[in-house]
Design a protein around this motif. Structure first.
Motif, PDB file in Angstrom:
ATOM      1  N   ALA A  29      81.710 106.495  31.828  1.00 45.14           N
ATOM      2  CA  ALA A  29      82.170 105.294  31.008  1.00 45.14           C
ATOM      3  C   ALA A  29      81.197 105.101  29.771  1.00 45.14           C
ATOM      4  CB  ALA A  29      82.072 103.988  31.657  1.00 45.14           C
ATOM      5  N   VAL A  30      80.030 105.061  29.658  1.00 44.53           N
ATOM      6  CA  VAL A  30      79.032 104.990  28.808  1.00 44.53           C
ATOM      7  C   VAL A  30      79.391 106.183  27.646  1.00 44.53           C
ATOM      8  CG1 VAL A  30      76.762 105.217  27.939  1.00 44.53           C
ATOM      9  CG2 VAL A  30      77.199 103.861  29.770  1.00 44.53           C
ATOM     10  N   SER A  31      79.601 107.287  28.318  1.00 44.17           N
ATOM     11  CA  SER A  31      79.933 108.427  27.347  1.00 44.17           C
ATOM     12  C   SER A  31      81.274 108.380  26.523  1.00 44.17           C
ATOM     13  CB  SER A  31      79.889 109.949  27.969  1.00 44.17           C
ATOM     14  OG  SER A  31      81.030 109.948  28.796  1.00 44.17           O
ATOM     15  N   ILE A  32      82.066 107.713  27.157  1.00 38.59           N
ATOM     16  CA  ILE A  32      83.506 107.403  26.299  1.00 38.59           C
ATOM     17  C   ILE A  32      83.421 106.379  25.577  1.00 38.59           C
ATOM     18  CG2 ILE A  32      85.743 106.498  26.817  1.00 38.59           C
ATOM     19  CD1 ILE A  32      85.996 108.307  29.451  1.00 38.59           C
ATOM     20  N   GLU A  33      82.721 105.260  25.750  1.00 39.31           N
ATOM     21  CA  GLU A  33      82.578 104.077  24.993  1.00 39.31           C
ATOM     22  C   GLU A  33      81.438 104.192  23.798  1.00 39.31           C
ATOM     23  OE1 GLU A  33      84.102 101.415  24.692  1.00 39.31           O
ATOM     24  OE2 GLU A  33      85.684 102.213  26.575  1.00 39.31           O
TER      25      GLU A  33
END
Length: 97
Positions: A29-33
């Motif tokens: 999720a962090v990598s996408i955001e």
């Protein structure tokens, strides 16, 4: 229809698996955001379809991820083992948050 059941896991191993699922979902999720969304980069699969629809419809990304994952979950439910279905459902809910 018979349901398959995995053998029982020890509590420590089960907690370890859930912590690893939480860490994996958080990192994804962090990598996408932090990388994909700010740079308007489109990924493949459900993520890519959701990102395209975010740009077109302005719907929340997490809502689209949940909707598309639920569709796959419903289609594939009869083939999953009970514990695998639970793990998939947990990841499905953790990832978009």
């Amino acid at each position: 229809m018979t349901t398959k059941q995995h053998k029982k896991e020890k509590a420590g191993r089960l907690i370890y698996r859930y912590i690893m699922m939480l860490i994996g979902a958080s990192l994804a999720a962090v990598s996408i955001e932090l990388f994909l969304v700010p740079n308007s980069v489109i990924d493949g699969g459900i993520i890519g379809i959701s990102l395209i629809l975010v740009y077109l419809t302005k719907l929340p990304f997490s809502l689209l991820i949940i909707i598309f994952n639920l569709l796959f979950y419903i289609v594939d439910t009869n083939k999953l083992v009970v514990t695998s279905a639970f793990h998939l459902c947990l990841q499905l809910l953790l990832y978009p948050l």
